[in-house]
Each structure stands twice: as structure tokens, then as C-alpha cells.
Design an enzyme around this catalytic site. Structure first.
Site, PDB file in Angstrom:
ATOM      1  N   ARG A  26      -8.093  -0.256   5.632  1.00  0.00           N
ATOM      2  CA  ARG A  26      -7.239   0.704   4.941  1.00  0.00           C
ATOM      3  C   ARG A  26      -5.901   0.085   4.555  1.00  0.00           C
ATOM      4  O   ARG A  26      -5.238   0.581   3.642  1.00  0.00           O
ATOM      5  CB  ARG A  26      -6.984   1.925   5.842  1.00  0.00           C
ATOM      6  CG  ARG A  26      -8.193   2.821   6.046  1.00  0.00           C
ATOM      7  CD  ARG A  26      -7.849   4.056   6.845  1.00  0.00           C
ATOM      8  NE  ARG A  26      -6.625   4.651   6.334  1.00  0.00           N
ATOM      9  CZ  ARG A  26      -5.522   4.856   7.050  1.00  0.00           C
ATOM     10  NH1 ARG A  26      -5.490   4.522   8.318  1.00  0.00           N
ATOM     11  NH2 ARG A  26      -4.465   5.403   6.506  1.00  0.00           N
ATOM     12  N   CYS A  67      -4.944   8.269  10.220  1.00  0.00           N
ATOM     13  CA  CYS A  67      -4.894   7.749  11.586  1.00  0.00           C
ATOM     14  C   CYS A  67      -4.384   8.796  12.560  1.00  0.00           C
ATOM     15  O   CYS A  67      -3.447   9.530  12.267  1.00  0.00           O
ATOM     16  CB  CYS A  67      -3.975   6.514  11.659  1.00  0.00           C
ATOM     17  SG  CYS A  67      -4.665   5.033  10.921  1.00  0.00           S
ATOM     18  N   ARG A 106       2.443  14.405  12.694  1.00  0.00           N
ATOM     19  CA  ARG A 106       2.888  14.176  11.324  1.00  0.00           C
ATOM     20  C   ARG A 106       2.652  15.422  10.453  1.00  0.00           C
ATOM     21  O   ARG A 106       1.924  15.384   9.471  1.00  0.00           O
ATOM     22  CB  ARG A 106       2.173  12.962  10.719  1.00  0.00           C
ATOM     23  CG  ARG A 106       2.526  11.678  11.419  1.00  0.00           C
ATOM     24  CD  ARG A 106       2.179  10.456  10.608  1.00  0.00           C
ATOM     25  NE  ARG A 106       0.759  10.174  10.610  1.00  0.00           N
ATOM     26  CZ  ARG A 106       0.225   9.080  10.088  1.00  0.00           C
ATOM     27  NH1 ARG A 106       0.983   8.164   9.543  1.00  0.00           N
ATOM     28  NH2 ARG A 106      -1.070   8.874  10.114  1.00  0.00           N
ATOM     29  N   LYS A 108       0.822  -1.204   0.000  1.00  0.00           N
ATOM     30  CA  LYS A 108       0.000   0.000   0.000  1.00  0.00           C
ATOM     31  C   LYS A 108       0.858   1.258   0.000  1.00  0.00           C
ATOM     32  O   LYS A 108       0.614   2.204  -0.762  1.00  0.00           O
ATOM     33  CB  LYS A 108      -0.906   0.008   1.236  1.00  0.00           C
ATOM     34  CG  LYS A 108      -1.814   1.232   1.323  1.00  0.00           C
ATOM     35  CD  LYS A 108      -2.369   1.452   2.712  1.00  0.00           C
ATOM     36  CE  LYS A 108      -1.374   2.122   3.623  1.00  0.00           C
ATOM     37  NZ  LYS A 108      -1.966   2.744   4.813  1.00  0.00           N
ATOM     38  N   ASN A 109       1.872   1.282   0.856  1.00  0.00           N
ATOM     39  CA  ASN A 109       2.684   2.494   1.002  1.00  0.00           C
ATOM     40  C   ASN A 109       3.600   2.744  -0.188  1.00  0.00           C
ATOM     41  O   ASN A 109       4.167   3.829  -0.320  1.00  0.00           O
ATOM     42  CB  ASN A 109       3.504   2.427   2.293  1.00  0.00           C
ATOM     43  CG  ASN A 109       2.630   2.569   3.519  1.00  0.00           C
ATOM     44  OD1 ASN A 109       1.518   3.096   3.454  1.00  0.00           O
ATOM     45  ND2 ASN A 109       3.124   2.094   4.659  1.00  0.00           N
ATOM     46  N   ASP A 160       5.637   0.973  11.807  1.00  0.00           N
ATOM     47  CA  ASP A 160       4.395   0.304  11.414  1.00  0.00           C
ATOM     48  C   ASP A 160       4.332  -1.155  11.880  1.00  0.00           C
ATOM     49  O   ASP A 160       3.306  -1.814  11.713  1.00  0.00           O
ATOM     50  CB  ASP A 160       4.219   0.345   9.896  1.00  0.00           C
ATOM     51  CG  ASP A 160       3.662   1.670   9.421  1.00  0.00           C
ATOM     52  OD1 ASP A 160       3.274   2.502  10.267  1.00  0.00           O
ATOM     53  OD2 ASP A 160       3.604   1.899   8.197  1.00  0.00           O
TER      54      ASP A 160
END
Length: 431
Positions: free
Chosen positions: A407, A125, A130, A22-23, A315
Site C-alpha cells: 500500500r 490500517c 482516526r 503516496k500521501n 509514520d
């Protein structure tokens, strides 16, 4: 609202196919804005964040087609072709950006190709501030004029972006990606120092090079970019998801199972593999992927600190903590990336875990077993850490608010059930 129900205590035995990252996929999708030609991406995961980004690109005038989906019976490797015409409005609206922080990645490409962009301040999230300051400072270094107005980032480069030196005071994956995408169409040479080295950044750089960008230093903390006037189309396969790989590796370890993680490779999870090995978990390379199995009856406590790549990924912190909560001895986990990423701790403690948080560190004293309980997920990685804990717990665990999970993990309950887990998704209609 969906929830996940788990009856713990069953070892995972079998094969789990790892999907695309995903990233890595999110910045690759944004890169389609850099060219008028078609960018074709394969091995895309089917996730809520991917859908959100595709909707955002469509809003920005990108034509999206899905030529085919390749299925081997257990997994669908999705293909998307994207062709970006100039949008009437170069605005990424709040109703889409609020769902996902990675939406800010369209800022650099919009600015680089068309000299203007208006992007809502992002959501996602709630695991820390961030801020987007690093993104904005990098684009200012390339000549952009930027203002914040009514919750939007307004960026203009009337005469185009100009190559320059961009130095990040702290490592940021997203800011590196935004700066890199902006620099490939800037006039002149750009040097990006203290750049993120994550595999997802490397994957983006490889795709940009395939599109005609001139980038050197890929995989290091200093990227040199010689701007070009335009980019071409390309076809690119998204790399395997290293966080999904690490998560299912922990699932095998916490249940005392034996699982082949098909389609991934050890080069993506070096720090996670090393940590699991210290805990008494065998992580070995096989032709088809990575095999993970627990070597003894119990895993062992170990200390870890999250760090930018090639360090231990933030993560994976919550997932590792679930494993350490049932490991022998004491462990300490220090979170150096996000200041609010221990929100899963109270929920693990509800299951009987012995965890004490002191500032940015958590002390975990392993317990013989966890007990199933009703739990509330607070973010993406916390969601899956509670599922991992439920797999090892005695009795029934119910994880609520699993929309976070969707997600970042595709068909997690199906993949685990195929390896013997007693797990199901329960919808409101089934209650």
C-alpha cells in the site's frame, strides 16, 4: 499470500531513487473532481492505495488516461490525466472505501462541485480510531447538512457551500485537505485555523492554486481561501515521498551502510534528519539528493516524540524504533498521534529487542544484535520496520502479510537488493 525473506547482516551501499509521495498523490487525485477540465499528475507512485483511489474516481465518473510512463531503467514515473464528468451516482461505495481511509477525501470535492455526496465510512490500517468527525464538522461549518446512515456519510448542500471560519481542535492532515478542497469552490471567504502544515497539504494547495484557486497562508497553520465559481485544469508533479526517504535513511543507518537517496531533499525530512544525527548518523545534502551513512560502529539511543509537522512524523515511529533497538543505551519513543501504533513491538521483541511499553511511551534498551525470526506484519509502517530489523538481524527473517507493505512502498525488495541486501519476495507458488 506473499512474504518477504531476508538474510541479514549486509550493509547497504548504493543509490535508491525516491518515488512520488503516496500521501500527497491521494488528495491530488481527489482534487480532479473539482473541475471539468483535465488535471494531469506526474511522478505518481505505483502503489495499491493509488490504484484503489483511481478505481474509486472511475466509479465516480472520472475519465482516466495514462499518456506515458517515463522510465530511466530503475524507476517508472507514472503520469495520469483525469477529467471529471458529473457522475450518475455521487456515491463512494464501501467495497472500495473500506480498503483505504484516504478515500474519504472525495467527500469535500463531491460536495463542493455538485452539492451532494454519499461516502462510505472508511477503512485502512488498524492503528487507531482516526474518526472522521473533524472532516464532517468542517463541512458543516461550510453549510453542509450531514447524516450518518447505514455505514455511509450522507452530505447535502442544496444552495452550495458558503465560506466560513473552520477551526480544528486538533491537527488533522486529511480533514485540512477535505476542508481546503471544499472551500475553494465555496461562496465567499473561508479561514481554516489550526490547519495541518505537512508538505502533502502544501503540495495540494500549490496544485489547487495552479487550477485557479485563491489560497493564502500556504505552509502556515492558517489558510485563507477566497472561493471561485470554477477551477481550470493543470499539470502538477507530485513531491518526493518523505516517509519513503526517511525509511531508506534508517535502512542505511541500521545496516551501517552508505546510501544516496536520489530525487529527495532535506527540506522534507528535517525532524527525521535531526533525530538520526543525534543517533550518530550523517545525513548530508548532495546535488542528486541526500546521502546517509553511519558515522561509527554503533548508533546511539535517543528520545523522540511524534508530533504534527514539522515535528517527528508518526509514520516514521516504527522504523526509528527498529534502529533504536540495536543502538547503544536507552531510548524513549512517545506516540502522541495514534493510540494503537505500537503493534510492531511484540514482533521486534521476538527478534530479541528489549522494549517495554508504558501507555503512550515505549522504553527501548539497545541490544548488541537481533536474531532473524518469522514475523507477522500488522500495518503499513510496522511492515517496513520489520524489514529494517531483518536487514540488521543475524540469520533469516520472514515477514508475513506484506500486502500492507504494497500500500505504501513500491518495489521495496528490489530497491534494497540493488544496494546489496539479501532480500526476496516469496509467493505461494514458490513455497
Amino acid at each position: 499470500m506473499d512474504r518477504i525473506r531476508i538474510l541479514g547482516g549486509k550493509p547497504l551501499i548504493g543509490t535508491i531513487l525516491i518515488g512520488g509521495a503516496k500521501n500527497a498523490a491521494l488528495p491530488l487525485l481527489a482534487a480532479s473532481l473539482l473541475t471539468s477540465k483535465t488535471l494531469r499528475l506526474t511522478n505518481l507512485p505505483n502503489l495499491a492505495d493509488i490504484t484503489t483511489m483511481v478505481h474509486l474516481l472511475a466509479e465516480l465518473g472520472v475519465s482516466v488516461s495514462r499518456p506515458r510512463n517515463e522510465s530511466n531503467g530503475r524507476h517508472v514515473a507514472r503520469t495520469i490525466s483525469l477529467t471529471a464528468a458529473e457522475p450518475k451516482e455521487k456515491t463512494a461505495p464501501y467495497n472500495l472505501v473500506r480498503r483505504m481511509r484516504a478515500s474519504v477525501l472525495v467527500l469535500g470535492p463531491l460536495l463542493a462541485r455538485w452539492g451532494e455526496a454519499r461516502v462510505s465510512l472508511p477503512g485502512g490500517c488498524a492503528i487507531g480510531t482516526r474518526p472522521v468527525d473533524l472532516h464532517l464538522d468542517a463541512l458543516r461549518s461550510l453549510g453542509a447538512e450531514i447524516e450518518l446512515e447505514e455505514g455511509y456519510i450522507r452530505a447535502i448542500a442544496r444552495r452550495g457551500l458558503k465560506g466560513n471560519k473552520v477551526h480544528f481542535p486538533s491537527v488533522s492532515v486529511g480533514a485540512t485537505e477535505n476542508a481546503l478542497m471544499a472551500a475553494v469552490l465555496a461562496d465567499g471567504e473561508t479561514i481554516i485555523s489550526n490547519a495541518a502544515r505537512e508538505p502533502e497539504v502544501v503540495d495540494l494547495a500549490h496544485c489547487l492554486v495552479a487550477m485557479g484557486a485563491k489560497i493564502s497562508g500556504v505552509g502556515t497553520d492558517t489558510l485563507s481561501v477566497s472561493g471561485v465559481s470554477q477551477l481550470d485544469g493543470a499539470e502538477h508533479r507530485v513531491i518526493p515521498d518523505r516517509i519513503e526517504t526517511g525509511t531508506y535513511a534508517v535502512a542505511a543507518a541500521i545496516t551501517g551502510g552508505d546510501v544516496l537517496l536520489e530525487g529527495s531533499h532535506l527540506g522534507l525530512i528535517g525532524a527525521v534528519s535531526d533525530t538520526l544525527s543525534k543517533a550518530g548518523v550523517a545525513v548530508t545534502k548532495e546535488h542528486a539528493g541526500i546521502r546517509v551513512r553511519r558515522q561509527a560502529e554503533h548508533t546511539l539511543g535517543t528520545d523522540v516524540m511524534t508530533d504534527p509537522y514539522p515535528g517527528f512524523p508518526t509514520d516514521m515511529q516504527a522504523q526509528l524504533m527498529a534502529l533504536l533497538s540495536v543502538s547503544r543505551g536507552a531510548s524513549m519513543v512517545t506516540e502522541s498521534i495514534f493510540e494503537n501504533r505500537f503493534m510492531h513491538v511484540p514482533e521486534l521483541c521476538r527478534m530479541g529487542a528489549d522494549i517495554n511499553v508504558h501507555g503512550s511511551s515505549a522504553i527501548i534498551r539497545g541490544v548488541p544484535e537481533l536474531s532473524g525470526a518469522p514475523l507477522m506484519a500488522t500495518d503499513l509502517r510496522a511492515s517496513v520496520s520489520l524489514i529494517l530489523a531483518g536487514l540488521a538481524a543475524k540469520g533469516e527473517t520472514i515477514v508475513n502479510r506484506v500486502y500492507h507493505l504494497d500500500r505504501g512502498y513500491e518495489r521495496v525488495e528490489d530497491k534494497l537488493a540493488a544496494c546489496g541486501a539479501d532480500i526476496e519476495r516469496v509467493t505461494e507458488d514458490q513455497e
